[in-house]
Design a protein around this motif. Sequence first.
Motif, PDB file in Angstrom:
ATOM      1  N   THR A  68      -0.862   0.036  -6.244  1.00 42.44           N
ATOM      2  CA  THR A  68      -1.188   1.287  -6.941  1.00 42.44           C
ATOM      3  C   THR A  68      -0.153   2.359  -6.650  1.00 42.44           C
ATOM      4  OG1 THR A  68      -3.549   0.767  -6.845  1.00 42.44           O
ATOM      5  CG2 THR A  68      -2.941   3.060  -7.260  1.00 42.44           C
ATOM      6  N   ARG A  69       0.207   2.498  -5.380  1.00 43.04           N
ATOM      7  CA  ARG A  69       1.186   3.530  -5.015  1.00 43.04           C
ATOM      8  C   ARG A  69       2.537   3.271  -5.682  1.00 43.04           C
ATOM      9  NH1 ARG A  69      -1.867   3.662  -0.027  1.00 43.04           N
ATOM     10  NH2 ARG A  69      -0.741   1.862   0.798  1.00 43.04           N
ATOM     11  N   ARG A  70       2.952   1.999  -5.714  1.00 44.96           N
ATOM     12  CA  ARG A  70       4.239   1.709  -6.346  1.00 44.96           C
ATOM     13  C   ARG A  70       4.180   1.971  -7.844  1.00 44.96           C
ATOM     14  NH1 ARG A  70       9.245   2.577  -6.243  1.00 44.96           N
ATOM     15  NH2 ARG A  70      10.571   0.999  -7.257  1.00 44.96           N
ATOM     16  N   LEU A  71       3.092   1.610  -8.492  1.00 45.77           N
ATOM     17  CA  LEU A  71       2.957   1.856  -9.925  1.00 45.77           C
ATOM     18  C   LEU A  71       2.922   3.356 -10.220  1.00 45.77           C
ATOM     19  CD1 LEU A  71       0.395  -0.957 -10.772  1.00 45.77           C
ATOM     20  CD2 LEU A  71       2.786  -0.841 -11.517  1.00 45.77           C
ATOM     21  N   LEU A  72       2.317   4.139  -9.357  1.00 46.19           N
ATOM     22  CA  LEU A  72       2.345   5.591  -9.531  1.00 46.19           C
ATOM     23  C   LEU A  72       3.765   6.126  -9.395  1.00 46.19           C
ATOM     24  CD1 LEU A  72      -0.895   6.560  -7.569  1.00 46.19           C
ATOM     25  CD2 LEU A  72      -0.440   7.127  -9.959  1.00 46.19           C
ATOM     26  N   GLN A  73       4.519   5.595  -8.425  1.00 49.47           N
ATOM     27  CA  GLN A  73       5.903   6.026  -8.260  1.00 49.47           C
ATOM     28  C   GLN A  73       6.736   5.712  -9.509  1.00 49.47           C
ATOM     29  OE1 GLN A  73       7.101   3.893  -4.763  1.00 49.47           O
ATOM     30  NE2 GLN A  73       5.983   5.229  -3.345  1.00 49.47           N
ATOM     31  N   LEU A  74       6.558   4.515 -10.041  1.00 49.50           N
ATOM     32  CA  LEU A  74       7.319   4.122 -11.224  1.00 49.50           C
ATOM     33  C   LEU A  74       6.932   4.962 -12.436  1.00 49.50           C
ATOM     34  CD1 LEU A  74       7.236   0.230 -10.800  1.00 49.50           C
ATOM     35  CD2 LEU A  74       9.212   1.742 -10.496  1.00 49.50           C
ATOM     36  N   ALA A  75       5.638   5.233 -12.575  1.00 51.71           N
ATOM     37  CA  ALA A  75       5.196   6.061 -13.705  1.00 51.71           C
ATOM     38  C   ALA A  75       5.748   7.470 -13.593  1.00 51.71           C
ATOM     39  CB  ALA A  75       3.671   6.082 -13.764  1.00 51.71           C
ATOM     40  N   GLN A  76       5.758   8.028 -12.386  1.00 47.62           N
ATOM     41  CA  GLN A  76       6.268   9.386 -12.209  1.00 47.62           C
ATOM     42  C   GLN A  76       7.784   9.434 -12.394  1.00 47.62           C
ATOM     43  OE1 GLN A  76       2.737  10.698  -9.086  1.00 47.62           O
ATOM     44  NE2 GLN A  76       4.831  10.622  -8.366  1.00 47.62           N
ATOM     45  N   ALA A  77       8.462   8.350 -12.053  1.00 51.73           N
ATOM     46  CA  ALA A  77       9.904   8.306 -12.311  1.00 51.73           C
ATOM     47  C   ALA A  77      10.191   8.344 -13.804  1.00 51.73           C
ATOM     48  CB  ALA A  77      10.500   7.046 -11.684  1.00 51.73           C
ATOM     49  N   GLU A  78       9.282   7.778 -14.595  1.00 53.85           N
ATOM     50  CA  GLU A  78       9.475   7.763 -16.045  1.00 53.85           C
ATOM     51  C   GLU A  78       8.968   9.038 -16.709  1.00 53.85           C
ATOM     52  OE1 GLU A  78       8.058   5.146 -19.965  1.00 53.85           O
ATOM     53  OE2 GLU A  78       7.812   4.334 -17.931  1.00 53.85           O
ATOM     54  N   PHE A  79       7.802   9.527 -16.273  1.00 56.62           N
ATOM     55  CA  PHE A  79       7.172  10.665 -16.950  1.00 56.62           C
ATOM     56  C   PHE A  79       7.548  12.008 -16.348  1.00 56.62           C
ATOM     57  CE2 PHE A  79       3.511   7.457 -17.520  1.00 56.62           C
ATOM     58  CZ  PHE A  79       4.151   6.869 -18.598  1.00 56.62           C
ATOM     59  N   GLY A  80       8.174  11.993 -15.170  1.00 53.20           N
ATOM     60  CA  GLY A  80       8.497  13.228 -14.485  1.00 53.20           C
ATOM     61  C   GLY A  80       7.469  13.541 -13.409  1.00 53.20           C
ATOM     62  N   PRO A  81       7.751  14.504 -12.551  1.00 56.98           N
ATOM     63  CA  PRO A  81       6.828  14.848 -11.466  1.00 56.98           C
ATOM     64  C   PRO A  81       5.524  15.409 -12.017  1.00 56.98           C
ATOM     65  CG  PRO A  81       8.575  16.473 -11.624  1.00 56.98           C
ATOM     66  CD  PRO A  81       8.956  15.356 -12.559  1.00 56.98           C
ATOM     67  N   PRO A  82       4.429  15.232 -11.289  1.00 54.14           N
ATOM     68  CA  PRO A  82       3.143  15.752 -11.771  1.00 54.14           C
ATOM     69  C   PRO A  82       3.165  17.274 -11.854  1.00 54.14           C
ATOM     70  CG  PRO A  82       2.952  14.989  -9.504  1.00 54.14           C
ATOM     71  CD  PRO A  82       4.294  14.554  -9.985  1.00 54.14           C
ATOM     72  N   PRO A  83       2.570  17.850 -12.890  1.00 52.12           N
ATOM     73  CA  PRO A  83       2.598  19.304 -13.049  1.00 52.12           C
ATOM     74  C   PRO A  83       1.714  20.035 -12.058  1.00 52.12           C
ATOM     75  CG  PRO A  83       1.291  18.299 -14.790  1.00 52.12           C
ATOM     76  CD  PRO A  83       1.929  17.179 -14.042  1.00 52.12           C
ATOM     77  N   VAL A  84       0.697  19.359 -11.525  1.00 55.92           N
ATOM     78  CA  VAL A  84      -0.152  19.926 -10.474  1.00 55.92           C
ATOM     79  C   VAL A  84      -0.447  18.809  -9.479  1.00 55.92           C
ATOM     80  CG1 VAL A  84      -1.225  21.633 -12.025  1.00 55.92           C
ATOM     81  CG2 VAL A  84      -2.326  19.406 -11.687  1.00 55.92           C
ATOM     82  N   ALA A  85      -0.900  19.193  -8.307  1.00 52.16           N
ATOM     83  CA  ALA A  85      -1.226  18.208  -7.281  1.00 52.16           C
ATOM     84  C   ALA A  85      -2.420  17.362  -7.717  1.00 52.16           C
ATOM     85  CB  ALA A  85      -1.532  18.908  -5.961  1.00 52.16           C
ATOM     86  N   TYR A  86      -2.449  16.121  -7.229  1.00 50.01           N
ATOM     87  CA  TYR A  86      -3.562  15.233  -7.542  1.00 50.01           C
ATOM     88  C   TYR A  86      -3.793  14.279  -6.381  1.00 50.01           C
ATOM     89  CZ  TYR A  86      -0.377  11.290  -8.313  1.00 50.01           C
ATOM     90  OH  TYR A  86       0.551  10.288  -8.136  1.00 50.01           O
ATOM     91  N   ALA A  87      -4.949  13.654  -6.383  1.00 49.72           N
ATOM     92  CA  ALA A  87      -5.246  12.544  -5.485  1.00 49.72           C
ATOM     93  C   ALA A  87      -5.753  11.393  -6.334  1.00 49.72           C
ATOM     94  CB  ALA A  87      -6.294  12.936  -4.439  1.00 49.72           C
ATOM     95  N   TRP A  88      -5.106  10.250  -6.208  1.00 49.68           N
ATOM     96  CA  TRP A  88      -5.606   9.030  -6.858  1.00 49.68           C
ATOM     97  C   TRP A  88      -6.588   8.392  -5.883  1.00 49.68           C
ATOM     98  CZ3 TRP A  88      -4.152   6.668 -11.618  1.00 49.68           C
ATOM     99  CH2 TRP A  88      -4.687   5.393 -11.828  1.00 49.68           C
ATOM    100  N   ILE A  89      -7.823   8.227  -6.293  1.00 55.04           N
ATOM    101  CA  ILE A  89      -8.831   7.694  -5.389  1.00 55.04           C
ATOM    102  C   ILE A  89      -9.295   6.317  -5.862  1.00 55.04           C
ATOM    103  CG2 ILE A  89      -9.622   9.996  -4.725  1.00 55.04           C
ATOM    104  CD1 ILE A  89     -12.156   9.463  -6.442  1.00 55.04           C
ATOM    105  N   ALA A  90      -9.686   5.508  -4.896  1.00 54.45           N
ATOM    106  CA  ALA A  90     -10.409   4.269  -5.167  1.00 54.45           C
ATOM    107  C   ALA A  90     -11.823   4.451  -4.648  1.00 54.45           C
ATOM    108  CB  ALA A  90      -9.740   3.089  -4.479  1.00 54.45           C
ATOM    109  N   TYR A  91     -12.761   3.820  -5.313  1.00 55.67           N
ATOM    110  CA  TYR A  91     -14.149   3.850  -4.844  1.00 55.67           C
ATOM    111  C   TYR A  91     -14.687   2.431  -4.948  1.00 55.67           C
ATOM    112  CZ  TYR A  91     -15.047   4.058  -9.887  1.00 55.67           C
ATOM    113  OH  TYR A  91     -15.065   3.789 -11.225  1.00 55.67           O
ATOM    114  N   GLY A  92     -15.979   2.237  -4.750  1.00 58.73           N
ATOM    115  CA  GLY A  92     -16.530   0.892  -4.796  1.00 58.73           C
ATOM    116  C   GLY A  92     -15.921   0.017  -3.713  1.00 58.73           C
ATOM    117  N   SER A  93     -15.701  -1.256  -4.025  1.00 56.42           N
ATOM    118  CA  SER A  93     -15.242  -2.197  -2.998  1.00 56.42           C
ATOM    119  C   SER A  93     -13.836  -1.869  -2.502  1.00 56.42           C
ATOM    120  CB  SER A  93     -15.299  -3.631  -3.531  1.00 56.42           C
ATOM    121  OG  SER A  93     -14.524  -3.768  -4.709  1.00 56.42           O
ATOM    122  N   GLN A  94     -12.952  -1.364  -3.373  1.00 56.01           N
ATOM    123  CA  GLN A  94     -11.636  -0.973  -2.876  1.00 56.01           C
ATOM    124  C   GLN A  94     -11.742   0.255  -1.984  1.00 56.01           C
ATOM    125  OE1 GLN A  94      -8.561  -0.237  -5.808  1.00 56.01           O
ATOM    126  NE2 GLN A  94      -7.002   0.133  -4.253  1.00 56.01           N
TER     127      GLN A  94
END
Length: 357
Positions: A68-94
């Motif tokens: 997940t972290r690597r895919l977020l890095q790749l997406a941000q490299a393509e789309f640019g830095p996030p305009p505001v801070a965020y937290a990507w969360i997992a819930y349930g079994s993960q």
Amino acid sequence: MLAGKIQFPKNDLNTHFEHFLQHLADTPTPQAVARLAEALGGLWLAAAQDGTAESAARLVSDAADALTRRLLQLAQAEFGPPPVAYAWIAYGSQGRRELTLNSDQDNALVLAEDYREDRHGAYFAELAGRVCSSLADCGFILCPGNMMASNPAWRLRSSDWAQHFHDWIVASDRHKARLAGNFFDLRCIDGDARLLTPLFATLAEFCPRHDSLLAHWVANANAAPAALGMFRRFIVDDSGRLDLKHAATIPLVELARIHSLAAGIVDTSSTLPRLLAAAGKRWLSEAGAHDLARSWTFISELRVRQQRQMLMRGGAPDNHIDPSALSPETQEKLRQTLQLIALHQRALLQIYPHMPG
């Protein structure tokens, strides 16, 4: 993906997982990430051969986190830095770090307070859509209920999440209880973990003081179909198999969640630490907690053993076992475990006898 054919000697597991992470850091595209994820089946088998369900679940969970972290890095490299801070969360079994083979996705976005849908919504919609789609390519199934960050309903500001949590606790109903049962097992995977502080504070403050949500969880648990019938016979499906996940794993997860949150414990979401942390607090005795903890370990090992055998035979892993194929000793231990779960469920029903409307 997770039924991959690559196998590793168990003594080299840590080394191979480190190599996996090193290769992951160098993957240039989501497609390359998906190809690398094919190795996870072999890594899981190596962990399962150690005989500990916890190590196998932790490995799959850690791998899902890293992917997940690597895919977020790749997406941000393509789309640019996030305009505001965020937290990507997992819930349930993960979120509990208890992923098993062929698990579906449970994720969401917690956004900073300066997030504005009209200005920032398109960016996070694209980011979440890309990451969820890419995780599916890695073998983590898209959630059938669409409870993922790609759904705009689960991309909210931190204060909005806290308000949802408050509402689910103090004014619960059957639907809200189901949502809470998923989202309250949350963990930050990437981004600004401080955005989760108001969520955990809401859980700690209101869960011990309001029984509405707990009463719904208890009622739902006691309404589930029994796994043992007359004369302690296993209740199986038409093929003679018992669904171990629904008969034992989920009820134990629910018991741990109820007891920990009733005691105001929010700093851990894994089932075994929850049970031990709740021991001797509010409704769970020390002896009861340790009985449930032993049951959790037994059921987890039984599930892993079943999945490992199916993979070794070339089949798709699932959670169904044939009780008649177990040794007499294991059958009896399984009966005792199912009886213990039912006993604890009924005990909570005495504490929470009336489900709120």
